[in-house]
Design an enzyme around this catalytic site. Structure first.
Site, short mmCIF file in Angstrom:
data_model
loop_
_atom_site.label_atom_id
_atom_site.label_comp_id
_atom_site.label_asym_id
_atom_site.label_seq_id
_atom_site.Cartn_x
_atom_site.Cartn_y
_atom_site.Cartn_z
N ASP A 150 0.79 -1.23 0.00
CA ASP A 150 0.00 0.00 0.00
C ASP A 150 0.83 1.28 0.00
O ASP A 150 0.31 2.34 -0.31
CB ASP A 150 -0.97 0.02 1.19
CG ASP A 150 -0.27 -0.11 2.53
OD1 ASP A 150 0.97 -0.12 2.53
OD2 ASP A 150 -0.96 -0.20 3.55
N ARG A 202 -5.01 4.54 6.19
CA ARG A 202 -5.19 4.28 4.76
C ARG A 202 -6.38 5.05 4.19
O ARG A 202 -7.10 5.73 4.90
CB ARG A 202 -5.42 2.77 4.58
CG ARG A 202 -4.25 1.90 4.97
CD ARG A 202 -3.50 1.52 3.73
NE ARG A 202 -4.43 0.98 2.76
CZ ARG A 202 -4.73 -0.31 2.63
NH1 ARG A 202 -4.14 -1.19 3.38
NH2 ARG A 202 -5.62 -0.72 1.73
N TYR A 241 0.31 -3.53 11.48
CA TYR A 241 1.33 -4.57 11.34
C TYR A 241 1.73 -4.96 12.75
O TYR A 241 2.17 -4.10 13.53
CB TYR A 241 2.58 -4.02 10.66
CG TYR A 241 2.49 -3.86 9.17
CD1 TYR A 241 2.47 -4.96 8.33
CD2 TYR A 241 2.48 -2.59 8.59
CE1 TYR A 241 2.42 -4.80 6.95
CE2 TYR A 241 2.44 -2.43 7.22
CZ TYR A 241 2.40 -3.54 6.40
OH TYR A 241 2.38 -3.39 5.05
N PRO A 294 7.51 -6.07 4.74
CA PRO A 294 6.78 -5.02 4.04
C PRO A 294 6.61 -3.71 4.81
O PRO A 294 6.13 -2.73 4.26
CB PRO A 294 5.41 -5.66 3.78
CG PRO A 294 5.28 -6.75 4.76
CD PRO A 294 6.63 -7.10 5.27
P1 FAD Z 1 3.89 -9.87 -7.31
O1 FAD Z 1 3.06 -8.73 -6.88
O2 FAD Z 1 3.98 -11.06 -6.43
O3 FAD Z 1 3.34 -10.31 -8.73
C1 FAD Z 1 3.74 -11.51 -9.34
C2 FAD Z 1 2.68 -11.88 -10.37
O4 FAD Z 1 3.17 -13.00 -11.09
C3 FAD Z 1 1.37 -12.30 -9.72
O5 FAD Z 1 0.29 -11.63 -10.35
C4 FAD Z 1 1.32 -13.81 -9.94
O6 FAD Z 1 0.00 -14.28 -10.14
C5 FAD Z 1 2.14 -13.97 -11.21
N1 FAD Z 1 2.81 -15.27 -11.31
C6 FAD Z 1 3.52 -15.90 -10.36
N2 FAD Z 1 4.02 -17.05 -10.84
C7 FAD Z 1 3.64 -17.14 -12.13
C8 FAD Z 1 3.83 -18.10 -13.16
N3 FAD Z 1 4.57 -19.20 -12.95
N4 FAD Z 1 3.28 -17.86 -14.38
C9 FAD Z 1 2.52 -16.76 -14.61
N5 FAD Z 1 2.30 -15.82 -13.65
C10 FAD Z 1 2.85 -16.01 -12.44
N6 FAD Z 1 5.27 -3.44 -0.78
C11 FAD Z 1 5.34 -2.10 -0.70
O7 FAD Z 1 6.02 -1.46 -1.51
N7 FAD Z 1 4.66 -1.40 0.25
C12 FAD Z 1 3.90 -2.02 1.15
O8 FAD Z 1 3.30 -1.37 1.99
C13 FAD Z 1 3.82 -3.44 1.10
N8 FAD Z 1 3.03 -4.09 1.95
C14 FAD Z 1 2.87 -5.44 1.78
C15 FAD Z 1 2.03 -6.08 2.65
C16 FAD Z 1 1.84 -7.41 2.53
C17 FAD Z 1 0.95 -8.05 3.51
C18 FAD Z 1 2.49 -8.16 1.50
C19 FAD Z 1 2.23 -9.62 1.36
C20 FAD Z 1 3.33 -7.53 0.65
C21 FAD Z 1 3.55 -6.17 0.79
N9 FAD Z 1 4.40 -5.48 -0.03
C22 FAD Z 1 4.54 -4.13 0.09
C23 FAD Z 1 5.17 -6.20 -1.02
C24 FAD Z 1 4.56 -6.13 -2.38
O9 FAD Z 1 3.27 -6.65 -2.42
C25 FAD Z 1 5.44 -6.87 -3.34
O10 FAD Z 1 6.79 -6.51 -3.12
C26 FAD Z 1 5.07 -6.54 -4.77
O11 FAD Z 1 3.77 -6.97 -5.05
C27 FAD Z 1 6.04 -7.21 -5.71
O12 FAD Z 1 5.64 -7.02 -7.02
P2 FAD Z 1 6.01 -8.08 -8.12
O13 FAD Z 1 5.34 -7.62 -9.37
O14 FAD Z 1 7.46 -8.31 -8.14
O15 FAD Z 1 5.40 -9.46 -7.63
#
Ligand code: FAD
Length: 675
Positions: free
Chosen positions: A51, A281, A289, A364
């Site tokens: 967020d 928020r 948290y 996070p």
């Molecule tokens: P993801 O968001 O994990 O996206 C990966 C995508 O790939 C997903 O849509 C998934 O479905 C897809 N995928 C996975 N495997 C495959 C496959 N084999 N084939 C096809 N598709 C696939 N970050 C912040 O910056 N600020 C915050 O306040 C924060 N709070 C958070 C709170 C919580 C509770 C959590 C769990 C995370 C938080 N984060 C926060 C972290 C943040 O959510 C992630 O760092 C961010 O989403 C990473 O982005 P990404 O695109 O690398 O991966």
């Protein structure tokens, strides 16, 4: 015999449509690359998850023209309140500090849930060329052939994609009973839940309804498939680092409470019941948290079935006592164990890249994951686009790993320190060595805010950052001197400004359009469209000698064999590869755009006439005051200087107006002649 799977070719295939994948797709759409983006899930995120949006991320979203949507909709976090136990063990507000360090950006940290950010990206993709996320599609085989990095017609990445059924693409959610009934949790994405990728693939293979497989051949592949990254595993890369022993719970609720700072970001350390971070928020929501428990270090995964919204709330109530906190509405909840890890490598042969959670995981609370993940592909996207379009040599792709892996390592070091200080018990007094000093926590918070904002990013020496030093030692394996073969290395003159720093993003101050007097924040002019920029600080053009220098520069740039022409295809507008933007500081009313500036500074096209939005002035505006851009940028108001900006607004080179030879040599180090 079954027909062979269909075979298609793309410039770029992106696996994963989270924040990192969507940012990559956005670059590709703005730069016109043939791109596909697939995701195994059938929907985007709708609630919870990340967020926090940091200042640098907002600047980036603004450069794609949708930052304003996040800025308007989000909750703005302006102050952090620190709550610590007093001598009687009761929590008290001990300090207030600004959430964002004043003056570092035109934006401040805001909070809005990840699903909205993903929505903005999806809308923007639709608006600009129509790249669509293909949902319920995942890779099941990956091959990388050897290919000459300079062969622009090669498609060395071969991926077999499998299309899933609706059922397979729907994650089995883990719900929890909250006061308002059953609430979906984020546990299916949490690191406390085993990855389901192999199960999905196996289920799809065994299911007759699981339609097609197809083969996609790509010039480049970007694995943005999250912490369990399938792409990373195919490459045999590992995550280096360790799982910490803290288990955290997250609750998104509309709180009913007498705690006075509930609309502030708060770090609350209780005497001995643990810590809670309060994040106010959008839509009256508040995120808590909470540290729930400690597992034995290295003791494997925690039993998640024991974690419920009620348990998380009860922990918060203990920490926040004597204040009361309860809720009627819970939006989302989850639990996680902090893993602090960095990928061993971010790229294979500069044909396959990994970004986002696929190469770094951490806690996070500091609001970093989504931001750093998007910033990874913001760094990578334009580089791939420049190479595919023949603008730049593929050698620039090596800078992705050298620039971003170091940021990931810094992030883990920051998170390590921050988590330890946040999770620990406050020291009772100076003799209590096992406790955490609250003064140290405050100092770490203040320092951490600069890192967390994303503004402190400072890329090292490379082909595209003309700093002193040696690119090889930055860890990218590319060598500036080798790339420039016999030519000496080009180094920018940092002494010309203490504010426009080589390797850092261009700061923003107000300037006025010479043609129509409209005030602009300079960053607003630096759209993310894949173009390089030459910013000419023309100085005081009313002085004859300076006017002559600016005129000489204009003539040199306008020569048919100048780098500006050589790098621009003959049939393309002269600003399509490198855009020249000018800022002078003579009084606006005493200067005429068409008479006082060489045509190259406001190019003419027969279909649309002069370009009136390339020359700016540092002067008083009618309604917004004086931007004092020269003073704020610390540029000599008489002699000015020249600055080269990368398409991601980072400063590549700085020199005098007469340093044309150096400027040309800098571009020659990596740009490709187009005519
Ligand atoms: P993801 O968001 O994990 O996206 C990966 C995508 O790939 C997903 O849509 C998934 O479905 C897809 N995928 C996975 N495997 C495959 C496959 N084999 N084939 C096809 N598709 C696939 N970050 C912040 O910056 N600020 C915050 O306040 C924060 N709070 C958070 C709170 C919580 C509770 C959590 C769990 C995370 C938080 N984060 C926060 C972290 C943040 O959510 C992630 O760092 C961010 O989403 C990473 O982005 P990404 O695109 O690398 O991966």
């Amino acid at each position: 015999m079954a027909p062979a799977p269909p075979d298609s070719r793309v410039d770029v295939l992106i696996v994963g449509a989270g924040p990192a994948g969507l940012m990559a797709a956005t670059w590709m759409s703005r730069c016109g690359l043939k791109t596909r983006i697939v995701d195994k899930r059938n929907t985007k995120v709708f609630a919870g998850q990340a967020d926090g949006l940091q200042c640098r991320t907002l600047e980036i979203l603004d450069s794609f023209d949708f930052g304003h949507r996040a800025w308007r909709e989000a909750n703005h976090m302006l102050e952090i309140c620190l709550w610590n136990p007093d001598e009687n063990g009761q929590i008290r507000r001990s300090d207030r500090i600004p959430d964002t360090i004043p003056g570092i950006s035109r934006f401040q940290q805001v909070v809005l849930h990840q699903g909205r950010i993903e929505r903005f990206f999806l809308d923007s993709l639709k608006e600009h060329g129509g790249i669509q996320v293909e949902r319920g599609v995942m890779p099941e085989a990956l091959e990388l052939e050897d290919a000459d990095p300079h062969d622009r017609e090669a498609y060395p990445v071969k991926v077999t994609l499998r299309h899933l059924t609706e059922e397979q693409a729907t994650p089995a959610t883990i719900n929890g009973t909250a006061k308002n009934g059953t609430v979906q949790s984020g546990l299916f994405r949490s690191n406390l839940t085993p990855d389901d990728t192999e199960d999905l693939l196996n289920a799809a293979k065994g299911n007759p309804r699981a339609g097609l497989t197809e083969i996609v051949r790509a010039k480049y592949l970007i694995g943005c498939d999250g912490a369990h990254s399938w792409v990373r595993r195919q490459l045999g890369f590992v995550m280096e680092g360790e799982q910490t022993d803290y288990i955290w719970g997250v609750l998104d609720i509309i709180p009913i409470t007498d705690f006075p700072d509930i609309r502030m970001r708060c770090a609350i350390h209780s005497a001995d019941a643990g810590s809670v971070m309060v994040i106010p928020r959008e839509n009256k929501l508040v995120r808590l948290y909470i540290q729930l428990t400690r597992t034995e270090k290295g003791g494997g995964q925690h039993d998640r079935s024991k974690i419920t919204p009620d348990m998380i709330l009860k922990s918060a109530q203990k920490i926040m006592a004597p204040y009361k906190i309860d809720y009627e509405y819970c939006d989302w909840w989850t639990a996680y164990q902090i893993g602090q890890r960095v990928g061993s490598s971010f790229s294979k042969n500069e044909r396959i890249f990994l970004a986002g959670d696929a190469v770094h995981t951490h806690s996070p609370k500091a609001g970093q994951g989504m931001n750093i993940s998007m910033q990874d592909t913001y760094n990578l996207g334009w580089k791939i686009a420049n190479v595919v379009k023949g603008v730049a040599d593929p050698a620039i792709l090596k800078t992705y790993q050298s620039e971003r892996r170091r940021i990931a390592q810094d992030l883990i070091a920051f998170d390590h320190r921050f988590s330890r200080l946040f999770s620990g018990r406050p020291a009772k007094d100076v003799m209590d060595e096992e406790g955490i000093s609250m003064q140290e926590f405050k100092e770490a918070f203040e320092k951490g805010n600069m890192f967390a904002s994303g503004i402190a990013v400072d890329y090292g020496t490379s082909l595209i950052v003309a700093k002193p030093g040696d690119a090889a030692s930055e860890g990218d394996g590319s060598d500036v001197s080798a790339a420039n073969s016999k030519k000496p290395q080009v180094v920018g003159k940092q002494s010309l400004s203490s504010v426009i720093k080589l390797g850092m993003r261009m700061p923003s101050f107000q300037v006025l359009s010479q043609a129509d007097a409209r005030p602009w924040q300079f960053q607003e002019l630096l759209k993310s469209n894949g173009r390089w920029r030459l910013v000419v600080f023309a100085g005081d053009v009313k002085q004859a000698t300076q006017k002559a220098r600016v005129q000489a520069l204009g003539e040199a740039l306008a020569k048919p064999d100048s780098f500006l022409h050589r790098y621009t295809p003959a049939d393309a507008p002269i600003d399509s590869v490198i855009e020249v933007l000018t800022i002078h500081c003579s009084p606006r009313r005493e200067v005429e755009l068409l008479d006082d500036f060489h045509e190259i500074f406001h190019p003419f096209r027969k279909e649309v006439g002069w370009d009136y939005w390339k020359v700016f002035v540092d002067d008083d505006s009618y309604h917004e005051g004086h931007g004092q851009a020269y003073k704020n940028y610390d540029v000599d108001p008489v002699r000015g200087c020249m600055v080269v900006l990368r398409p991601d607004q980072y400063v590549s080179w700085i020199g005098e107006l007469d340093d044309m030879a150096d400027l040309e040599r800098f571009f020659d180090g990596f740009m490709l002649a187009r005519r």
